[in-house]
Design a protein around this motif. Structure first.
Motif, PDB file in Angstrom:
ATOM      1  N   LEU A  88       0.822  -1.213   0.000  1.00  0.00           N
ATOM      2  CA  LEU A  88       0.000   0.000   0.000  1.00  0.00           C
ATOM      3  C   LEU A  88       0.853   1.259   0.000  1.00  0.00           C
ATOM      4  O   LEU A  88       0.486   2.277  -0.610  1.00  0.00           O
ATOM      5  CB  LEU A  88      -0.921   0.009   1.226  1.00  0.00           C
ATOM      6  CG  LEU A  88      -1.837  -1.190   1.463  1.00  0.00           C
ATOM      7  CD1 LEU A  88      -2.767  -0.917   2.638  1.00  0.00           C
ATOM      8  CD2 LEU A  88      -2.628  -1.525   0.210  1.00  0.00           C
ATOM      9  N   ALA A  89       2.002   1.202   0.683  1.00  0.00           N
ATOM     10  CA  ALA A  89       2.882   2.372   0.766  1.00  0.00           C
ATOM     11  C   ALA A  89       3.447   2.734  -0.601  1.00  0.00           C
ATOM     12  O   ALA A  89       3.473   3.904  -0.991  1.00  0.00           O
ATOM     13  CB  ALA A  89       4.012   2.105   1.760  1.00  0.00           C
ATOM     14  N   LEU A  90       3.906   1.742  -1.347  1.00  0.00           N
ATOM     15  CA  LEU A  90       4.439   1.999  -2.689  1.00  0.00           C
ATOM     16  C   LEU A  90       3.331   2.469  -3.625  1.00  0.00           C
ATOM     17  O   LEU A  90       3.531   3.399  -4.425  1.00  0.00           O
ATOM     18  CB  LEU A  90       5.091   0.739  -3.245  1.00  0.00           C
ATOM     19  CG  LEU A  90       5.687   0.857  -4.655  1.00  0.00           C
ATOM     20  CD1 LEU A  90       6.783   1.922  -4.703  1.00  0.00           C
ATOM     21  CD2 LEU A  90       6.217  -0.489  -5.120  1.00  0.00           C
ATOM     22  N   LEU A 107      12.341   0.804  -2.450  1.00  0.00           N
ATOM     23  CA  LEU A 107      11.035   0.571  -3.065  1.00  0.00           C
ATOM     24  C   LEU A 107      10.987  -0.865  -3.579  1.00  0.00           C
ATOM     25  O   LEU A 107      11.915  -1.310  -4.256  1.00  0.00           O
ATOM     26  CB  LEU A 107      10.801   1.539  -4.233  1.00  0.00           C
ATOM     27  CG  LEU A 107      11.087   3.019  -3.984  1.00  0.00           C
ATOM     28  CD1 LEU A 107      10.760   3.828  -5.234  1.00  0.00           C
ATOM     29  CD2 LEU A 107      10.318   3.538  -2.780  1.00  0.00           C
ATOM     30  N   ARG A 108       9.902  -1.582  -3.281  1.00  0.00           N
ATOM     31  CA  ARG A 108       9.821  -2.945  -3.798  1.00  0.00           C
ATOM     32  C   ARG A 108       8.380  -3.412  -3.928  1.00  0.00           C
ATOM     33  O   ARG A 108       7.528  -3.118  -3.085  1.00  0.00           O
ATOM     34  CB  ARG A 108      10.613  -3.923  -2.950  1.00  0.00           C
ATOM     35  CG  ARG A 108      10.193  -4.075  -1.502  1.00  0.00           C
ATOM     36  CD  ARG A 108      11.146  -5.038  -0.805  1.00  0.00           C
ATOM     37  NE  ARG A 108      10.843  -5.222   0.597  1.00  0.00           N
ATOM     38  CZ  ARG A 108      10.011  -6.156   1.057  1.00  0.00           C
ATOM     39  NH1 ARG A 108       9.388  -6.964   0.219  1.00  0.00           N
ATOM     40  NH2 ARG A 108       9.789  -6.283   2.363  1.00  0.00           N
ATOM     41  N   LEU A 109       8.138  -4.137  -5.002  1.00  0.00           N
ATOM     42  CA  LEU A 109       6.838  -4.763  -5.195  1.00  0.00           C
ATOM     43  C   LEU A 109       6.716  -5.967  -4.273  1.00  0.00           C
ATOM     44  O   LEU A 109       7.689  -6.695  -4.072  1.00  0.00           O
ATOM     45  CB  LEU A 109       6.674  -5.219  -6.647  1.00  0.00           C
ATOM     46  CG  LEU A 109       6.461  -4.130  -7.691  1.00  0.00           C
ATOM     47  CD1 LEU A 109       6.530  -4.735  -9.090  1.00  0.00           C
ATOM     48  CD2 LEU A 109       5.117  -3.444  -7.489  1.00  0.00           C
ATOM     49  N   PRO A 110       5.523  -6.204  -3.729  1.00  0.00           N
ATOM     50  CA  PRO A 110       5.325  -7.399  -2.914  1.00  0.00           C
ATOM     51  C   PRO A 110       5.515  -8.668  -3.753  1.00  0.00           C
ATOM     52  O   PRO A 110       5.207  -8.683  -4.951  1.00  0.00           O
ATOM     53  CB  PRO A 110       3.868  -7.274  -2.446  1.00  0.00           C
ATOM     54  CG  PRO A 110       3.528  -5.839  -2.622  1.00  0.00           C
ATOM     55  CD  PRO A 110       4.333  -5.357  -3.785  1.00  0.00           C
ATOM     56  N   ALA A 121       0.827  -0.454  -9.240  1.00  0.00           N
ATOM     57  CA  ALA A 121       2.170   0.017  -8.907  1.00  0.00           C
ATOM     58  C   ALA A 121       3.158  -0.490  -9.944  1.00  0.00           C
ATOM     59  O   ALA A 121       4.107   0.219 -10.311  1.00  0.00           O
ATOM     60  CB  ALA A 121       2.575  -0.449  -7.512  1.00  0.00           C
ATOM     61  N   LEU A 122       2.945  -1.706 -10.429  1.00  0.00           N
ATOM     62  CA  LEU A 122       3.780  -2.246 -11.502  1.00  0.00           C
ATOM     63  C   LEU A 122       3.671  -1.352 -12.736  1.00  0.00           C
ATOM     64  O   LEU A 122       4.674  -1.002 -13.362  1.00  0.00           O
ATOM     65  CB  LEU A 122       3.352  -3.681 -11.822  1.00  0.00           C
ATOM     66  CG  LEU A 122       4.180  -4.493 -12.825  1.00  0.00           C
ATOM     67  CD1 LEU A 122       3.980  -5.988 -12.566  1.00  0.00           C
ATOM     68  CD2 LEU A 122       3.813  -4.170 -14.267  1.00  0.00           C
ATOM     69  N   TYR A 123       2.451  -0.971 -13.076  1.00  0.00           N
ATOM     70  CA  TYR A 123       2.223  -0.079 -14.225  1.00  0.00           C
ATOM     71  C   TYR A 123       2.929   1.254 -14.021  1.00  0.00           C
ATOM     72  O   TYR A 123       3.615   1.757 -14.929  1.00  0.00           O
ATOM     73  CB  TYR A 123       0.726   0.142 -14.406  1.00  0.00           C
ATOM     74  CG  TYR A 123       0.366   1.232 -15.388  1.00  0.00           C
ATOM     75  CD1 TYR A 123       0.244   0.957 -16.744  1.00  0.00           C
ATOM     76  CD2 TYR A 123       0.156   2.541 -14.952  1.00  0.00           C
ATOM     77  CE1 TYR A 123      -0.078   1.954 -17.648  1.00  0.00           C
ATOM     78  CE2 TYR A 123      -0.169   3.545 -15.847  1.00  0.00           C
ATOM     79  CZ  TYR A 123      -0.290   3.250 -17.191  1.00  0.00           C
ATOM     80  OH  TYR A 123      -0.599   4.250 -18.072  1.00  0.00           O
ATOM     81  N   ARG A 124       2.781   1.840 -12.835  1.00  0.00           N
ATOM     82  CA  ARG A 124       3.375   3.157 -12.593  1.00  0.00           C
ATOM     83  C   ARG A 124       4.904   3.073 -12.585  1.00  0.00           C
ATOM     84  O   ARG A 124       5.583   3.975 -13.080  1.00  0.00           O
ATOM     85  CB  ARG A 124       2.842   3.742 -11.287  1.00  0.00           C
ATOM     86  CG  ARG A 124       1.382   4.190 -11.370  1.00  0.00           C
ATOM     87  CD  ARG A 124       0.947   4.942 -10.128  1.00  0.00           C
ATOM     88  NE  ARG A 124      -0.386   5.478 -10.287  1.00  0.00           N
ATOM     89  CZ  ARG A 124      -1.508   4.847  -9.888  1.00  0.00           C
ATOM     90  NH1 ARG A 124      -1.428   3.648  -9.298  1.00  0.00           N
ATOM     91  NH2 ARG A 124      -2.683   5.398 -10.068  1.00  0.00           N
ATOM     92  N   ALA A 143      13.138  -7.315  -7.000  1.00  0.00           N
ATOM     93  CA  ALA A 143      14.357  -6.710  -6.459  1.00  0.00           C
ATOM     94  C   ALA A 143      14.065  -5.298  -5.968  1.00  0.00           C
ATOM     95  O   ALA A 143      13.375  -4.529  -6.648  1.00  0.00           O
ATOM     96  CB  ALA A 143      15.441  -6.673  -7.535  1.00  0.00           C
ATOM     97  N   PRO A 144      14.547  -4.926  -4.788  1.00  0.00           N
ATOM     98  CA  PRO A 144      14.285  -3.572  -4.292  1.00  0.00           C
ATOM     99  C   PRO A 144      15.004  -2.513  -5.117  1.00  0.00           C
ATOM    100  O   PRO A 144      16.103  -2.750  -5.631  1.00  0.00           O
ATOM    101  CB  PRO A 144      14.815  -3.614  -2.851  1.00  0.00           C
ATOM    102  CG  PRO A 144      15.820  -4.707  -2.850  1.00  0.00           C
ATOM    103  CD  PRO A 144      15.347  -5.722  -3.834  1.00  0.00           C
ATOM    104  N   VAL A 145      14.374  -1.363  -5.249  1.00  0.00           N
ATOM    105  CA  VAL A 145      14.992  -0.207  -5.896  1.00  0.00           C
ATOM    106  C   VAL A 145      15.515   0.694  -4.780  1.00  0.00           C
ATOM    107  O   VAL A 145      14.735   1.270  -4.019  1.00  0.00           O
ATOM    108  CB  VAL A 145      13.985   0.557  -6.782  1.00  0.00           C
ATOM    109  CG1 VAL A 145      14.670   1.743  -7.461  1.00  0.00           C
ATOM    110  CG2 VAL A 145      13.372  -0.373  -7.829  1.00  0.00           C
TER     111      VAL A 145
END
Length: 221
Positions: A88-90, A107-110, A121-124, A143-145
């Motif tokens: 939710l934060a990302l 920053l990382r996707l779950p 979030a993937l799209y953005r 992988a985290p950014v």
């Protein structure tokens, strides 16, 4: 900054109807003009483990729609991100206008069930970060950014060791801009990548006409 609205998003928490309602409520206040032209979104935390067993596509749809509403508010939306930032934060971070990050931000996707979460979030990330290798690794492998890469990719606007001062400076700049007018420029910017010059011209001319009328009205008063 006593007039600012503040929204706090904990990325460790699962998506819920309460989270949707919280964002919707702050959007209501911003649209009613209760923000002094600014909304501060504080984000931190990232989820761990599998997708919640009670998560539904209907709830995800409501969340994505309320984030789209956040993204279009007649107010400057400033994010302050700290530490791990996922879920939710990302989602919320990537829907803001100006993004301040502490040096510890990642920053990382779950990730769950052997894949990253395929939400907007993937799209953005892909849309805002173009075809960068760091984005590809984040989208495909979770992988985290890191903060430095996020800054270089313009996913965030500044990395700071003093988030309070950075927020005060950003809010001061935002205070000179009309929230309604900012929303119009934001939409013109969003549309620019998918609209031809000929299609965009009429909308931009209408915005120019509006600006001239506002200036004329201000001079007359």
């Amino acid at each position: 900054m006593t007039d600012d609205l503040v929204l706090r998003i904990d990325g460790t928490q699962p998506l819920s109807a309460e989270a949707v309602a919280a964002v919707g409520a702050v959007c209501d206040s911003a649209e009613d003009g209760d923000s002094g032209g600014r909304l501060i979104v504080e984000v931190t935390g990232a989820p761990e483990g599998p997708w919640p067993s009670d998560l539904t596509v209907s709830l995800v749809s409501k969340w994505e729609r309320v984030l789209r509403r956040l993204e279009r508010l007649p107010a400057t939306v400033i994010a302050v991100a700290d530490g791990e930032c996922g879920g939710l934060a990302l989602d919320a971070l990537l829907a803001t206008d100006y993004r301040i990050a502490t040096e510890s931000v990642r920053l990382r996707l779950p990730v769950g069930d052997g894949a990253t979460w395929p939400g907007m979030a993937l799209y953005r990330l892909a849309h805002q970060g173009a075809n960068a290798a760091a984005i590809r690794r984040a989208v495909l492998f979770g992988a985290p950014v890191e903060a430095g890469d996020a800054l270089a990719l313009q996913l965030i606007d500044e990395v700071t060791g003093d988030a309070t001062s950075a927020l005060a400076a950003a809010a001061e700049v935002a205070s000179t801009f009309s929230g309604t007018e900012l929303a119009i420029r934001r939409q013109l910017m969003f549309d620019a990548s998918t609209t031809s010059f000929e299609e965009a011209l009429g909308v931009h001319l209408a915005a120019c006409d509006r600006a001239l009328r506002r200036a004329s009205s201000g001079a007359a008063s």
